[in-house]
Design an enzyme around this catalytic site. Structure first.
Site, PDB file in Angstrom:
ATOM      1  CD  GLN A  64      39.330  23.247  48.613  1.00  0.00           C
ATOM      2  OE1 GLN A  64      39.502  22.461  49.530  1.00  0.00           O
ATOM      3  NE2 GLN A  64      39.668  24.525  48.685  1.00  0.00           N
TER       4      GLN A  64
HETATM    5  N1  LIG Z   1      48.098  29.212  33.026  1.00  0.00           N
HETATM    6  C1  LIG Z   1      46.950  29.585  33.569  1.00  0.00           C
HETATM    7  N2  LIG Z   1      46.768  29.497  34.894  1.00  0.00           N
HETATM    8  C2  LIG Z   1      45.588  29.910  35.418  1.00  0.00           C
HETATM    9  C3  LIG Z   1      44.561  30.427  34.610  1.00  0.00           C
HETATM   10  N3  LIG Z   1      43.517  30.749  35.409  1.00  0.00           N
HETATM   11  C4  LIG Z   1      43.897  30.444  36.659  1.00  0.00           C
HETATM   12  N4  LIG Z   1      45.145  29.934  36.682  1.00  0.00           N
HETATM   13  C5  LIG Z   1      45.887  29.434  37.851  1.00  0.00           C
HETATM   14  O1  LIG Z   1      45.184  28.310  38.364  1.00  0.00           O
HETATM   15  C6  LIG Z   1      45.296  28.247  39.772  1.00  0.00           C
HETATM   16  C7  LIG Z   1      43.946  28.160  40.426  1.00  0.00           C
HETATM   17  O2  LIG Z   1      43.247  29.351  40.174  1.00  0.00           O
HETATM   18  P1  LIG Z   1      42.041  29.858  41.120  1.00  0.00           P
HETATM   19  O3  LIG Z   1      41.510  31.096  40.489  1.00  0.00           O
HETATM   20  O4  LIG Z   1      42.457  29.932  42.535  1.00  0.00           O
HETATM   21  O5  LIG Z   1      41.017  28.652  40.953  1.00  0.00           O
HETATM   22  P2  LIG Z   1      39.562  28.530  41.624  1.00  0.00           P
HETATM   23  O6  LIG Z   1      38.674  27.960  40.602  1.00  0.00           O
HETATM   24  O7  LIG Z   1      39.149  29.822  42.225  1.00  0.00           O
HETATM   25  O8  LIG Z   1      39.811  27.433  42.767  1.00  0.00           O
HETATM   26  P3  LIG Z   1      38.963  27.213  44.133  1.00  0.00           P
HETATM   27  O9  LIG Z   1      38.867  28.529  44.820  1.00  0.00           O
HETATM   28  O10 LIG Z   1      39.755  26.218  44.928  1.00  0.00           O
HETATM   29  O11 LIG Z   1      37.628  26.668  43.746  1.00  0.00           O
HETATM   30  C8  LIG Z   1      46.104  29.486  40.190  1.00  0.00           C
HETATM   31  O12 LIG Z   1      47.454  29.101  40.343  1.00  0.00           O
HETATM   32  C9  LIG Z   1      45.962  30.421  38.990  1.00  0.00           C
HETATM   33  O13 LIG Z   1      47.060  31.309  38.844  1.00  0.00           O
HETATM   34  C10 LIG Z   1      44.771  30.514  33.182  1.00  0.00           C
HETATM   35  O14 LIG Z   1      43.919  30.908  32.386  1.00  0.00           O
HETATM   36  N5  LIG Z   1      45.988  30.074  32.721  1.00  0.00           N
END
Ligand SMILES: Nc1nc2c(ncn2[C@@H]2O[C@H](COP(=O)(O)OP(=O)(O)OP(=O)(O)O)[C@@H](O)[C@H]2O)c(=O)[nH]1
Ligand SMILES: [Mg+2]
Length: 199
Positions: free
Chosen positions: A74
């Site tokens: 974030q």
């Molecule tokens: N369809 C799809 N959804 C995904 C994929 N990778 C992650 N998501 C979804 O995207 C959303 C965010 O994923 P996170 O892994 O929490 O993202 P992050 O980068 O760790 O986010 P922060 O911790 O806030 O920095 C979740 O709802 C996941 O299920 C993907 O390859 N395909």
């Protein structure tokens, strides 16, 4: 401490790989990490929530001890990113390729990091995942466009990079990620920029 113990400890240290996972919020960083832990550590997959701060995981893999630093993306957390740069062996940069409106922001953030390469260290390898490819209508075109864009930046910086399109939910495209992180895979995606010695 006996000599053998010192040697053993040094060997373990030499085989430690510190992998820093960065990218914008919602790009899928924690989901990629969750996939790696479930696939290689038999940890049941879990629903992810936005990462507040950071999470560290240890993942033994082929005689290496991978330390995964999953950092929240974030905008309020980004000013703290460079606190984690020290001793990083691999930067795993995740881009949500389906969020067209945010791709520019992600590339700019990566560019800033690469322009201040002395903070990250010049021996740090860089892997970029173009994640959420399952949500893109024309994945091949989107991926090619993204590769060209990264190529422009990385030629500027003269930095080799590995790049791969992935779907972190199904694991598609992530199969060779861990060999890549430990530097044992030369065929993981395309390498853009200068030729990439990965091992
Ligand atoms: N369809 C799809 N959804 C995904 C994929 N990778 C992650 N998501 C979804 O995207 C959303 C965010 O994923 P996170 O892994 O929490 O993202 P992050 O980068 O760790 O986010 P922060 O911790 O806030 O920095 C979740 O709802 C996941 O299920 C993907 O390859 N395909
Ligand atoms: Mg997260």
């Amino acid at each position: 401490m006996g000599l053998l113990t010192i040697i053993k400890k040094q060997k373990l240290k030499d085989r430690e790989v510190r992998c820093l996972v960065l990218g914008l919020d919602n790009s899928g960083k924690s989901t990629v990490v969750d996939w790696a832990l479930s696939t290689h550590k038999n940890k049941p997959r879990q629903p992810v929530t936005p990462t507040v701060g950071f999470q560290i995981h240890t993942l033994p893999y082929q005689g290496h001890n991978i330390q995964i630093w999953d950092i929240g993306g974030q905008s309020t957390l980004r000013p703290y990113w460079d606190n984690y740069f020290d001793k990083t062996d691999v930067l795993l940069w995740i881009i949500d390729i389906a969020a067209a409106a945010r791709v520019g922001e992600s590339v700019s953030e990566l560019e800033v990091i690469l322009q201040n390469r002395d903070r990250l260290g010049y021996s740090c390898r860089i892997i970029v995942l173009l994640n959420k490819k399952d949500l893109v209508n024309k994945p091949t075109e989107a991926i090619d466009a993204m590769k060209r864009r990264l190529d422009e930046i990385l030629k500027l910086e003269n930095i080799p990079i590995e790049i791969k399109a992935t779907d972190a939910l199904s694991g598609d495209g992530l199969e060779e990620l861990l060999p890549s992180i430990i530097g044992h895979n030369k065929s993981f995606g395309g390498v853009v920029g200068a030729p990439a010695p990965l091992s």
